[in-house]
Design an enzyme around this catalytic site. Structure first.
Site, mmCIF file in Angstrom:
data_model
loop_
_atom_site.group_PDB
_atom_site.id
_atom_site.type_symbol
_atom_site.label_atom_id
_atom_site.label_comp_id
_atom_site.label_asym_id
_atom_site.label_seq_id
_atom_site.Cartn_x
_atom_site.Cartn_y
_atom_site.Cartn_z
ATOM 1 N N HIS A 222 0.861 -1.198 0.000
ATOM 2 C CA HIS A 222 0.000 0.000 0.000
ATOM 3 C C HIS A 222 0.891 1.240 0.000
ATOM 4 O O HIS A 222 1.148 1.826 -1.049
ATOM 5 C CB HIS A 222 -0.920 -0.073 1.214
ATOM 6 C CG HIS A 222 -1.978 0.984 1.287
ATOM 7 N ND1 HIS A 222 -2.198 1.910 0.299
ATOM 8 C CD2 HIS A 222 -2.903 1.249 2.252
ATOM 9 C CE1 HIS A 222 -3.204 2.699 0.652
ATOM 10 N NE2 HIS A 222 -3.643 2.324 1.839
ATOM 11 N N HIS A 261 -2.185 -2.094 -10.291
ATOM 12 C CA HIS A 261 -3.138 -1.491 -9.362
ATOM 13 C C HIS A 261 -4.400 -2.333 -9.334
ATOM 14 O O HIS A 261 -4.812 -2.872 -10.352
ATOM 15 C CB HIS A 261 -3.487 -0.053 -9.779
ATOM 16 C CG HIS A 261 -4.018 0.760 -8.643
ATOM 17 N ND1 HIS A 261 -5.331 0.710 -8.270
ATOM 18 C CD2 HIS A 261 -3.397 1.594 -7.782
ATOM 19 C CE1 HIS A 261 -5.496 1.505 -7.227
ATOM 20 N NE2 HIS A 261 -4.338 2.043 -6.895
ATOM 21 N N ASP A 312 3.058 5.359 -7.010
ATOM 22 C CA ASP A 312 4.332 5.209 -6.293
ATOM 23 C C ASP A 312 5.554 5.195 -7.195
ATOM 24 O O ASP A 312 6.673 5.258 -6.693
ATOM 25 C CB ASP A 312 4.300 3.919 -5.464
ATOM 26 C CG ASP A 312 3.483 4.101 -4.210
ATOM 27 O OD1 ASP A 312 3.769 5.036 -3.470
ATOM 28 O OD2 ASP A 312 2.542 3.319 -3.987
#
Ligand code: CMC
Length: 376
Positions: A222, A261, A312
């Site tokens: 996460h 994702h 990210d």
């Protein structure tokens, strides 16, 4: 006994509740906060305005925004017992562990802000305002430096940078961080937000909900992925080596952080914006090394696995160029997502229903209890 419907491992595609806060169009690659496209917000807004939008469901007027900025700026001070607690923490403790502990401890000193219900907006603002000071103090204390006094004249983004670095940021640096904070502020029912809502759904308090969320955000699947992206770049070294290193990892069935994702089946729109900022801040600092490496990694992963970047992939490069150390990336994520977490908790209190799913039991029944002495 009522048989549950099919098990949805990871609750994938399960609609658990209704929310007005955030919409993700996973196929179209769009992210909406309260009706506004993230691209519009990233281009024109700032963290404080987005926090207002998430909490109140509408954009503020200039007076409302000025009031909120002033209120947040006045809530930056750490209570003395919390500063003492921070000082007592081991210097080498993980910042996310310290952050989680300090937010939990804060509830003991601020019982009024923690009460569940509509009054929680005060707690939402207090937590959002105070997180930069907690992060900055963690970083300074472990480097043997004293905590910094709050600077109410700074915007949230420039205060956060100042609290960590101890130096003022220029306009471009502040803007880069502000954009990153906007992009991370909410993301529908991601794991940490869900954890916060589960906690709130028991009528527990806001600070407990945010403590649950911080513990959930800590996991590398996460919140911790951008830190590992930077480790990958260090391992790769030069763009020419990207092919070899990434392919070897994929052959070992390792996951490449910053890709894939659960919801987006196309490029995460936050990655698109952060890619631009990685380049922009890299150019301003005369250091495009991370950007070039990331582009090379992106090419290999897309060709080999068909995977797209997520938020990210580029955020770590932006943070590194802003002088934020790697182990503060996830705490910085928390300092932004706290706006979303608290907005969701407020929404949960308004439409409360205990979140309590069910499990399909796959163990035995009717086993006969044997005394401990007779077990083999
Ligand atoms: N690298 C290599 N393979 C991957 C990756 C990856 N990053 N992501 C997914 N896959 C593969 C996976 O191995 C699987 O392949 P196969 O079917 O051959 O076994 C397939 O894609 C589907 O994977 P999954 O785990 O079922 O997909 P998911 O929807 O559960 O995973 C994810 C989502 C984010 C956990 C995953 O993509 C992942 O582990 N990514 C790396 C960690 C990361 O970057 N996390 C940050 C997520 S974005 C932050 C946020 O929005 O909160």
């Amino acid at each position: 006994m009522v048989e549950p419907a099919d098990v949805q491992k990871g609750l994938e595609d399960v609609i658990a509740l209704e929310s007005r806060i955030c919409y993700i169009d996973g196929k179209g690659g769009r992210l909406i906060y309260d009706g506004y496209d993230i691209r519009d917000l990233a281009a024109n807004s700032n963290f404080e305005e987005v926090a207002y939008l998430l909490w109140y469901g509408r954009l503020p007027t200039s007076t409302q925004l000025a009031e909120l900025k002033q209120r947040l700026a006045g809530l930056r001070e750490l209570p003395a017992p919390v500063l003492r607690l921070l000082t007592a923490m081991p210097r080498d403790a993980l910042p996310m562990d310290v952050l989680r502990t300090v937010v939990s401890a804060l509830a003991v000193y601020e019982p009024d802000e923690t009460k569940p219900g509509e009054a929680s907006i005060g707690g939402a603002q207090r937590l959002s305002a105070i997180l930069p000071a907690i992060l900055g103090t963690i970083h300074r204390l472990r480097n043997g430096l004293p905590a910094l006094a709050p600077r109410p004249e700074l915007s949230h983004a420039s205060w956060l940078l100042y609290a960590i670095r101890g130096t003022d940021s220029n306009e471009l640096e502040t803007r880069a961080l502000d954009v990153a904070l906007i992009l991370h502020a909410d993301h529908e029912l991601n794991a940490s937000t869900f954890a916060a809502r589960v906690t709130a759904s028991t009528l527990s308090d806001l600070y407990s909900a945010v403590t649950s969320a911080i513990g959930t955000l800590k996991g590398p699947l996460h919140g911790g992925a951008n830190e590992r992206v930077m480790e990958l770049l260090e391992e790769i070294g030069t763009p020419e080596k990207a092919e070899e290193v990434v392919r070897a990892k994929l052959a070992r069935h390792e996951r490449i952080m910053g890709f894939g994702h659960r919801v987006y089946k196309v490029e995460d729109p936050r990655a698109t914006i952060l890619r631009e900022w990685s380049k922009r801040i890299g150019e301003a600092k005369g250091n495009l090394r991370y950007y070039d490496l990331l582009r090379a990694v992106e090419g290999v992963v897309h060709r080999e696995k068909g995977l797209y970047p997520n938020v990210d992939l580029y955020s770590g490069s932006v943070y590194t160029l802003l002088g934020i150390p790697k182990d503060l990336f996830t705490p910085v994520f928390a300092a932004s997502r706290v706006a979303g977490w608290t907005a969701h908790v407020l929404e949960e209190y308004q439409d409360l229903r205990l979140i309590r799913p069910t499990a399909r039991y796959v163990g035995p029944v009717d086993l006969v209890y044997s005394p401990i002495g007779s077990r083999g």
